[in-house]
Scaffold this motif. Structure first.
Motif, PDB file in Angstrom:
ATOM      1  N   ALA A 249      47.299  49.539  48.304  1.00  0.00           N
ATOM      2  CA  ALA A 249      47.145  47.919  48.035  1.00  0.00           C
ATOM      3  C   ALA A 249      48.335  47.034  48.100  1.00  0.00           C
ATOM      4  CB  ALA A 249      46.234  47.728  46.986  1.00  0.00           C
ATOM      5  N   ASP A 250      48.066  45.725  48.235  1.00  0.00           N
ATOM      6  CA  ASP A 250      49.110  44.837  48.222  1.00  0.00           C
ATOM      7  C   ASP A 250      49.738  45.041  46.997  1.00  0.00           C
ATOM      8  OD1 ASP A 250      48.363  43.735  50.551  1.00  0.00           O
ATOM      9  OD2 ASP A 250      47.671  41.923  49.992  1.00  0.00           O
TER      10      ASP A 250
ATOM     11  N   SER B  48      52.517  42.432  51.026  1.00  0.00           N
ATOM     12  CA  SER B  48      51.415  42.953  51.762  1.00  0.00           C
ATOM     13  C   SER B  48      51.465  44.062  52.333  1.00  0.00           C
ATOM     14  CB  SER B  48      50.873  41.913  52.538  1.00  0.00           C
ATOM     15  OG  SER B  48      49.575  42.321  53.173  1.00  0.00           O
TER      16      SER B  48
ATOM     17  N   THR C  25      46.314  44.623  53.596  1.00  0.00           N
ATOM     18  CA  THR C  25      44.976  44.607  53.369  1.00  0.00           C
ATOM     19  C   THR C  25      44.543  43.205  52.882  1.00  0.00           C
ATOM     20  OG1 THR C  25      45.323  45.003  51.123  1.00  0.00           O
ATOM     21  CG2 THR C  25      44.735  47.002  52.536  1.00  0.00           C
TER      22      THR C  25
ATOM     23  N   GLY D  37      43.972  39.916  50.254  1.00  0.00           N
ATOM     24  CA  GLY D  37      43.104  40.077  48.966  1.00  0.00           C
ATOM     25  C   GLY D  37      43.269  38.818  48.434  1.00  0.00           C
ATOM     26  N   THR D  38      42.684  38.620  46.956  1.00  0.00           N
ATOM     27  CA  THR D  38      42.413  37.278  45.997  1.00  0.00           C
ATOM     28  C   THR D  38      42.870  37.750  44.823  1.00  0.00           C
ATOM     29  OG1 THR D  38      40.641  36.488  47.560  1.00  0.00           O
ATOM     30  CG2 THR D  38      40.906  35.729  45.372  1.00  0.00           C
ATOM     31  N   THR D  39      43.684  36.918  44.225  1.00  0.00           N
ATOM     32  CA  THR D  39      44.315  37.096  42.938  1.00  0.00           C
ATOM     33  C   THR D  39      43.835  35.844  41.983  1.00  0.00           C
ATOM     34  OG1 THR D  39      45.761  38.539  43.721  1.00  0.00           O
ATOM     35  CG2 THR D  39      46.165  37.606  41.504  1.00  0.00           C
TER      36      THR D  39
ATOM     37  N   ASN E  41      42.234  30.740  42.219  1.00  0.00           N
ATOM     38  CA  ASN E  41      42.535  32.019  42.932  1.00  0.00           C
ATOM     39  C   ASN E  41      43.529  31.623  44.042  1.00  0.00           C
ATOM     40  OD1 ASN E  41      40.506  33.120  41.330  1.00  0.00           O
ATOM     41  ND2 ASN E  41      39.120  32.585  42.807  1.00  0.00           N
TER      42      ASN E  41
ATOM     43  N   THR F 260      44.596  33.323  47.766  1.00  0.00           N
ATOM     44  CA  THR F 260      43.946  34.303  48.634  1.00  0.00           C
ATOM     45  C   THR F 260      45.043  34.669  49.854  1.00  0.00           C
ATOM     46  OG1 THR F 260      41.712  33.562  48.098  1.00  0.00           O
ATOM     47  CG2 THR F 260      42.108  34.730  50.477  1.00  0.00           C
TER      48      THR F 260
END
Length: 133
Positions: free
Chosen positions: A2-3, A25, A28, A30-32, A110, A112
């Motif tokens: 994963a990132d 990265s 993949t 993603g959102t945090t 968030n 993204t």
């Protein structure tokens, strides 16, 4: 794989919040959640309901402009800031960017990374103003 994400609250005071986000990265994306209002320090018994973006400094190195980082008001999926390159924005002269409180907003924020290439990276440091309602 994963990132690689580092998401840190640097300062959480009565009125101000400072966050630091870093990602490298693996392609993949993603959102945090960079701001979780339920986890913030209260002020005289009041709970923080949302935040305003006062200042943001960033260095985003992505392969393609479409890979830019997006800052999103949590729950509503409304993008309020796109970050690419190296820059600073200061919104303090008018009290910061306010959450538009679109349908189903939750007060969180968030980040993204929607599309990305292996090795794309970003560092984002934000100063937030806490809002108690």
């Amino acid at each position: 794989m994963a990132d690689t994400v580092l998401n840190t609250t640097v300062f959480d005071g009565a009125k101000k919040l400072i966050t630091h986000y870093n990602v490298v990265s693996d392609s993949t994306g993603g959102t945090t959640a960079i701001v979780d209002v339920s986890a913030l320090t209260s002020n005289n018994g009041k709970t923080c309901k949302t935040v305003r973006l006062n200042k943001v400094s960033f260095n985003v190195s992505v392969t393609a402009p479409v890979d830019a980082i997006r800052m999103v008001w949590g729950g509503s999926d409304v993008v309020f800031q796109t970050l690419n390159g190296e820059m600073e924005y200061d919104y303090s002269s008018f009290g910061g960017l306010k959450n538009n409180k679109a349908s189903s907003y939750d007060g969180n924020v968030n980040i993204t990374l929607p599309a990305c290439t292996w090795g794309d990276s970003a560092t984002v440091v934000c100063e937030w103003i806490k809002v108690y309602e």
